[in-house]
Design a protein around this motif. Structure first.
Motif, PDB file in Angstrom:
ATOM      1  N   HIS A   1      24.084  40.585  37.093  1.00  0.00           N
ATOM      2  CA  HIS A   1      25.413  40.297  36.875  1.00  0.00           C
ATOM      3  C   HIS A   1      25.199  38.448  36.101  1.00  0.00           C
ATOM      4  O   HIS A   1      24.784  37.734  36.777  1.00  0.00           O
ATOM      5  CB  HIS A   1      26.455  40.236  37.957  1.00  0.00           C
ATOM      6  CG  HIS A   1      27.746  39.632  37.857  1.00  0.00           C
ATOM      7  ND1 HIS A   1      28.038  38.457  37.831  1.00  0.00           N
ATOM      8  CD2 HIS A   1      28.818  40.477  37.544  1.00  0.00           C
ATOM      9  CE1 HIS A   1      29.749  38.527  37.456  1.00  0.00           C
ATOM     10  NE2 HIS A   1      30.117  39.677  37.198  1.00  0.00           N
TER      11      HIS A   1
ATOM     12  N   ASN B   1      33.153  43.611  37.171  1.00  0.00           N
ATOM     13  CA  ASN B   1      33.608  42.870  36.058  1.00  0.00           C
ATOM     14  C   ASN B   1      34.957  43.367  36.167  1.00  0.00           C
ATOM     15  O   ASN B   1      35.591  44.505  36.167  1.00  0.00           O
ATOM     16  CB  ASN B   1      32.993  43.214  34.502  1.00  0.00           C
ATOM     17  CG  ASN B   1      33.697  42.617  33.637  1.00  0.00           C
ATOM     18  OD1 ASN B   1      34.447  41.558  33.499  1.00  0.00           O
ATOM     19  ND2 ASN B   1      33.332  43.030  32.279  1.00  0.00           N
TER      20      ASN B   1
ATOM     21  N   CYS C   1      32.428  38.050  32.248  1.00  0.00           N
ATOM     22  CA  CYS C   1      31.304  38.437  33.136  1.00  0.00           C
ATOM     23  C   CYS C   1      30.504  39.542  32.384  1.00  0.00           C
ATOM     24  O   CYS C   1      31.073  40.285  31.307  1.00  0.00           O
ATOM     25  CB  CYS C   1      31.746  38.898  34.281  1.00  0.00           C
ATOM     26  SG  CYS C   1      32.308  37.729  35.231  1.00  0.00           S
TER      27      CYS C   1
ATOM     28  N   GLY D   1      28.742  35.168  30.466  1.00  0.00           N
ATOM     29  CA  GLY D   1      28.806  34.747  31.750  1.00  0.00           C
ATOM     30  C   GLY D   1      27.794  33.704  31.915  1.00  0.00           C
ATOM     31  O   GLY D   1      26.694  33.967  32.575  1.00  0.00           O
TER      32      GLY D   1
ATOM     33  N   ARG E   1      28.056  35.620  35.290  1.00  0.00           N
ATOM     34  CA  ARG E   1      29.355  35.291  35.728  1.00  0.00           C
ATOM     35  C   ARG E   1      30.025  34.202  34.896  1.00  0.00           C
ATOM     36  O   ARG E   1      29.406  33.132  34.579  1.00  0.00           O
ATOM     37  CB  ARG E   1      29.403  34.824  37.229  1.00  0.00           C
ATOM     38  CG  ARG E   1      31.124  34.535  37.701  1.00  0.00           C
ATOM     39  CD  ARG E   1      30.972  34.459  39.190  1.00  0.00           C
ATOM     40  NE  ARG E   1      32.270  34.391  39.660  1.00  0.00           N
ATOM     41  CZ  ARG E   1      32.924  33.368  40.380  1.00  0.00           C
ATOM     42  NH1 ARG E   1      31.906  32.277  40.738  1.00  0.00           N
ATOM     43  NH2 ARG E   1      33.982  33.300  40.494  1.00  0.00           N
TER      44      ARG E   1
END
Length: 302
Positions: free
Chosen positions: A148, A176, A2, A33, A150
């Motif tokens: 973010h 994370n 991540c 991610g 992922r």
């Protein structure tokens, strides 16, 4: 693995460029991610409107006539702006809770991504560049935001499993790492009346902070408590209506780097996420210390 990014603007001249700056930072973290991505943008509040940002797997069906149907059900004016698979629903702040409850009844497949006066969260499966493009994030302005990318290792690749997670008004978290005691903590929070959409440990972390703040703690105090109460390894970046916080666990094995200038404070899982920010060459660069709360807040909520 991540990737996390965050940007808190001190210089109001940069606010129209928040979405573009955050988008570039997020896309740079793609190889950390590639499964799904999300971004939270904190914009200027509307003095007479609160908002729900929602998502549907069937937007053509669920968002059609939503403005009329929801307005009729709550007996007040509703505004709906559709953005791909998401929509931003504007309502009178006094009707926000009612609108959310009614929405669950009249559009059961619609899921709330965020609620409050300033926050909008957009998240979907797919590459970060595609997620950013679907919602035209680059065109959005605001005071601060987090994002973010992922890489799902312990749960399925789904929209609801993507970050950020929001469990309180104008509050969200990206994470994370991995928590080992999230199931026990989830049960405790459920007994306190909280509900959960996923099995993701990051949603539990977000709910923990929400619960602590509901008990009268500020975000800094809630993050301090997380060091003691959350087992595992983690890096959190958290947004509130007027603030931006960072916390790593006591071991701090997950990568993290921060930069600060007179114009902004920035966070990235790696330095390369920060290299295109204005004035980065003169920024103070550092690695956040383990078990140490970092928090910045605008003097007045925008």
């Amino acid at each position: 693995m991540c990737g996390i990014v965050g940007l808190f603007l001190k210089d109001r001249a940069l606010e129209p460029h928040l979405g573009a700056l955050l988008s570039d930072m997020l896309v740079t973290m793609t190889d950390r991610g590639p499964d799904s991505a999300g971004i939270a943008i904190y914009g200027a509040p509307d003095p007479v409107r609160a908002k729900l940002t929602v998502q549907s797997p069937h937007p053509g069906r669920d968002f059609e006539n939503l403005e009329h149907d929801l307005g009729a059900a709550i007996g007040d004016k509703v505004e709906v702006v559709v953005k791909d698979s998401h929509a931003v629903i504007g309502v009178d702040p006094e009707w926000l809770g009612v609108a959310r409850a009614v929405l669950a009844s009249i559009r059961p497949d619609v899921r709330v991504m965020s609620s409050g006066e300033t926050i909008e969260i957009y998240k979907e499966t797919g590459l970060p560049k595609d997620v950013v493009g679907r919602f035209d994030i680059r065109a959005m302005g605001g005071t601060h935001g987090i994002g973010h990318t992922r890489m799902a290792t312990e749960s399925a690749v789904t929209t609801l499993g993507a970050h950020p997670f929001s469990t309180g008004a104008d509050q969200c978290l990206v994470h994370n790492g991995s928590l080992s005691n999230h199931n026990n903590l989830r049960r405790e929070l459920v007994r306190e009346g909280m509900t959960f959409e996923t099995e993701n440990d990051s949603e539990v972390a977000a709910a923990y902070l929400t619960a602590e703040m509901a008990r009268g703690k500020n975000l800094g105090q809630a993050l301090d408590g997380a060091v003691k109460d959350l087992d595992g390894f983690f890096t959190f970046v958290v947004g509130t209506r007027s603030g931006f916080g960072v916390l790593r666990d006591a071991i701090a094995c997950k990568p993290a780097v921060m930069a600060e200038t007179d114009q902004y404070v920035a966070f990235g899982s790696e330095y390369r996420a920060l290299v295109n920010l204005p004035g980065i060459e003169t920024a103070r660069i550092w690695e956040p210390e383990p078990a140490t709360v970092y928090f910045w807040e605008h003097e007045k909520a925008a």
